[in-house]
Design a protein around this motif. Structure first.
Motif: not given
Length: 139
Positions: A127-139
């Motif tokens: 679905g959603t995968a995030v890597t990295g520093d200081h990441t912000t996800l927007q709905p």
């Protein structure tokens, strides 16, 4: 016993065991959990399907086998008792055999997913995968 039943139960065995380990006896009543891997969720669906198709005595026997396996996750005999209950249900219900067979991936189909390197992600589906520093996800 039909070779088809034996093959299906052999293929489903790891899913059933993983479901029992993840859900315990609640496997019959819990909804699928995103926190549990796909193998356990497949096993949960299979056990629920078998349980729903059994009469009161069959349900009691399956529940007892799952309870024993959940209490002794390293006991091969307890895991075999769960598989035996599934085999019994399959021998008594040809439609159940077809239904469970449709749930399983085709025999011999394997998926290999490899991730390499820092912050790599590997998944068959995601679905959603995030890597990295200081990441912000927007709905």
């Amino acid at each position: 016993m039909s070779a088809e039943i034996v093959q299906l139960v052999e293929q489903a065995g790891p899913c059933l065991s993983t479901a029992v380990s993840a859900y315990g006896v609640a496997v019959f009543s819990r909804a699928e959990s995103a926190a549990v891997d796909a193998t356990a969720n497949l096993g949960r669906r299979m056990l629920q399907t078998v349980w729903q198709r059994r009469d009161a005595q069959g349900r009691t026997e399956l529940e007892a086998a799952v309870q024993d396996a959940a209490e002794a996750p390293d006991d091969a005999d307890a895991a075999a008792a769960v598989r035996q209950q599934v085999k019994r249900a399959l021998r008594e219900d040809a439609e159940l055999l077809a239904e469970l067979a449709r749930m399983l991936p085709p025999a011999g189909e394997t998926v290999t997913v490899t991730a390499s390197g820092e912050r790599s992600i590997a998944a068959k589906t995601i679905g959603t995968a995030v890597t990295g520093d200081h990441t912000t996800l927007q709905p």
